[in-house]
Design a protein around this motif. Structure first.
Motif, PDB file in Angstrom:
ATOM      1  N   GLN A 118       0.835  -1.201   0.000  1.00 60.48           N
ATOM      2  CA  GLN A 118       0.000   0.000   0.000  1.00 60.48           C
ATOM      3  C   GLN A 118       0.874   1.257   0.000  1.00 60.48           C
ATOM      4  N   PRO A 119       1.489   1.568  -1.128  1.00 57.72           N
ATOM      5  CA  PRO A 119       2.324   2.774  -1.184  1.00 57.72           C
ATOM      6  C   PRO A 119       1.478   4.032  -1.038  1.00 57.72           C
ATOM      7  N   THR A 120       2.012   5.015  -0.348  1.00 55.66           N
ATOM      8  CA  THR A 120       1.294   6.274  -0.155  1.00 55.66           C
ATOM      9  C   THR A 120       1.655   7.257  -1.250  1.00 55.66           C
ATOM     10  N   PRO A 121       0.775   8.221  -1.531  1.00 61.59           N
ATOM     11  CA  PRO A 121       1.096   9.236  -2.546  1.00 61.59           C
ATOM     12  C   PRO A 121       2.384   9.979  -2.230  1.00 61.59           C
ATOM     13  N   GLU A 122       2.638  10.240  -0.939  1.00 60.16           N
ATOM     14  CA  GLU A 122       3.844  10.976  -0.557  1.00 60.16           C
ATOM     15  C   GLU A 122       5.099  10.166  -0.845  1.00 60.16           C
ATOM     16  N   SER A 123       5.076   8.873  -0.457  1.00 58.01           N
ATOM     17  CA  SER A 123       6.267   8.038  -0.671  1.00 58.01           C
ATOM     18  C   SER A 123       6.541   7.844  -2.160  1.00 58.01           C
ATOM     19  N   MET A 124       5.507   7.694  -2.963  1.00 57.27           N
ATOM     20  CA  MET A 124       5.692   7.513  -4.396  1.00 57.27           C
ATOM     21  C   MET A 124       6.199   8.796  -5.047  1.00 57.27           C
ATOM     22  N   LYS A 125       5.714   9.945  -4.580  1.00 58.23           N
ATOM     23  CA  LYS A 125       6.173  11.215  -5.118  1.00 58.23           C
ATOM     24  C   LYS A 125       7.644  11.431  -4.803  1.00 58.23           C
ATOM     25  N   GLY A 128      -9.741   1.890  -7.967  1.00 63.74           N
ATOM     26  CA  GLY A 128     -10.503   2.551  -6.910  1.00 63.74           C
ATOM     27  C   GLY A 128      -9.707   3.593  -6.160  1.00 63.74           C
ATOM     28  N   GLY A 129      -8.728   4.201  -6.803  1.00 62.03           N
ATOM     29  CA  GLY A 129      -7.913   5.231  -6.178  1.00 62.03           C
ATOM     30  C   GLY A 129      -6.649   4.710  -5.521  1.00 62.03           C
ATOM     31  N   LYS A 130      -6.465   3.382  -5.483  1.00 58.57           N
ATOM     32  CA  LYS A 130      -5.258   2.799  -4.882  1.00 58.57           C
ATOM     33  C   LYS A 130      -4.096   2.895  -5.867  1.00 58.57           C
ATOM     34  N   LEU A 131      -2.969   3.385  -5.391  1.00 56.58           N
ATOM     35  CA  LEU A 131      -1.809   3.563  -6.270  1.00 56.58           C
ATOM     36  C   LEU A 131      -1.213   2.223  -6.672  1.00 56.58           C
ATOM     37  N   SER A 132      -0.776   2.145  -7.905  1.00 55.69           N
ATOM     38  CA  SER A 132      -0.167   0.908  -8.400  1.00 55.69           C
ATOM     39  C   SER A 132       1.253   0.725  -7.893  1.00 55.69           C
ATOM     40  N   GLY A 133       1.898   1.840  -7.515  1.00 56.12           N
ATOM     41  CA  GLY A 133       3.278   1.757  -7.036  1.00 56.12           C
ATOM     42  C   GLY A 133       4.298   1.570  -8.135  1.00 56.12           C
ATOM     43  N   GLU A 134       3.940   1.900  -9.382  1.00 58.35           N
ATOM     44  CA  GLU A 134       4.844   1.736 -10.522  1.00 58.35           C
ATOM     45  C   GLU A 134       5.315   3.094 -11.036  1.00 58.35           C
TER      46      GLU A 134
END
Length: 432
Positions: free
Chosen positions: A85-92, A234-240
């Motif tokens: 479950q990657p977060t938007p902040e960590s992916m950014k 559903g709004g969940k980030l793919s983490g890619e």
């Protein structure tokens, strides 16, 4: 005068030796048909060299087009977070760190989903790629291949007016043009009073592109990244995260720096990994075809060998006379070597010219053959490319082919010429 003392005016490879060598090549039919065999040898070498250049150029063109179109419509490297479950902040933050790696041109989040689409009563399968508008516009292959509409409105609009970009063959199969509506299905479902119902949404086609790669034109749909994330996950980030490099061939070198910059366990794949079957097949075909045509050139040199053996046999009297009037063994060897080498050199040059002209006019040649035979030489659905047979002349390979052709013909000539130099003048004139 001693038999081994050369005539003073006869310089090595001089005018006299060249004139005799040319005279022997024009031997009359009554003298064993050496001239006819020499003409056949010339034709064999010419065709072998030309075929080698044509096949290698087509293979090079096919490989380059496949790589250019594949890399142009996809990323060079892909980094997937191992976090469930990657977060938007960590992916950014990871996105920013990867973009700063030397050799990385840009890094951005994306997702890719396989789904069904429907329009005009027609259903088809597609790959929906979620990408930000600014990143899609950086894909020169896509932005330069828009045939209808524009990418300027990509991702804009609300509800069914939100725009997407679609491949030309997919659009044609569904009977769509820029401005038409397309229904996209999601693998997710929603619960209703009548039971689970598939989630689907209608979009507006803002741009139609045609890059020339069948799989891209027939299946690709580009959608705004945030919209694709909502529709499919559903709004969940793919983490890619997708990386575009300054040099696509640097993927192996950059794997370690990219892994270190991620600062967490990640899965790294490249465009070669995703197209491993095609890349391996192309490389194997290149090696196999080069090996086969090297053998063909060797086979083409056998008529040269046969003509030189016949020439030496028929000219034993002439050899004896040359030796008697002062020609050295080396002089006789050079004369017969030049006779055979001329066949190889002229055949190689003619093959080079024919092969290069054939490749430079490959489109016209293809059209002429298709017109005469009534068959398609380069089916797009088989070779995954449109635009006809590709051909790329690699000059280093052309020079390599020329050297190989001359080397083989010279080798085939040397041993009969060496045999000629060993002819005993006494034996040659014994019964004359």
């Amino acid at each position: 005068m001693s038999q081994d003392v050369p005539i003073k005016q006869n310089k090595p490879f001089g005018a006299i030796e060249r004139r005799i060598a040319m005279r022997y090549l024009r031997a009359k039919k009554s003298q064993g048909g050496v001239g006819l065999i020499a003409a056949i040898s010339f034709t064999c070498i010419m065709l072998a060299i030309a075929a080698m250049i044509i096949i290698m150029s087509i293979m090079n063109g096919f490989r380059d087009d496949m790589i250019r179109l594949t890399v142009g419509s996809e990323g060079h490297m892909y980094v997937a977070s191992s976090s469930p479950q990657p977060t938007p902040e960590s992916m950014k933050e990871m996105e920013q760190r990867l973009a700063e790696v030397p050799g990385v041109d840009e890094a951005f989040q994306f997702n890719q989903s396989y789904t069904g689409v429907q329009a005009n009563g027609q259903f088809s399968l597609a790959q929906v790629i979620g990408i930000r508008p600014e990143n899609l516009k950086e894909y020169d292959l896509i932005s330069d291949s828009v045939t209808q509409g524009s990418l300027e409105t990509f991702g804009l609009g609300a509800g069914s007016d939100q725009t997407i970009a679609i491949g030309a063959r997919l659009a044609a199969g569904l009977g769509l043009r820029a401005g038409d509506k397309l229904m996209v299905f999601s693998p997710r479902t929603r619960t209703t009073v009548t039971g689970p119902q598939p989630i689907k949404k209608v979009y507006t086609i803002g741009a139609v592109f045609e890059v020339g790669l069948l799989v891209t034109d027939q299946t690709y749909i580009y959608m705004d990244y945030n919209e694709a994330t909502l529709l499919f996950d559903g709004g969940k980030l793919s983490g890619e995260i997708q990386l575009r490099l300054d040099n696509p061939d640097m993927i192996d070198v950059l794997k370690k720096p990219v892994g270190n910059a991620a600062q967490e366990p990640v899965f790294i794949t490249t465009w070669k990994d995703r197209n491993a079957t095609t890349a391996t097949a192309l490389r194997t075909e290149q090696i196999a075809m080069r090996f086969i045509f090297m053998i063909v050139v060797i086979i083409a040199a056998f008529p040269v060998l046969a003509s030189m053996i016949m020439l030496v046999k028929n000219k034993s009297k002439d050899i004896a006379i040359l030796r008697t009037i002062g020609a050295s063994r080396a002089g006789v060897l050079r004369i017969f070597f030049m006779s055979g080498a001329m066949i190889g050199i002229l055949g190689t040059l003619a093959g080079l010219i024919f092969g290069i002209l054939f490749c430079l006019n490959i489109g016209a040649v293809q059209a002429a053959i298709e017109f005469v035979t009534g068959t398609e030489l380069f089916p797009e659905d088989v070779y995954q490319l449109s635009g006809g047979i590709p051909a790329k002349i690699v000059w280093t390979e052309v020079f390599g082919v020329a050297f190989w052709g001359f080397l083989i013909s010279a080798a085939a000539t040397f041993f009969p010429a060496l045999s000629a130099s060993k002819v005993d003048p006494v034996e040659g004139l014994r019964y004359e």
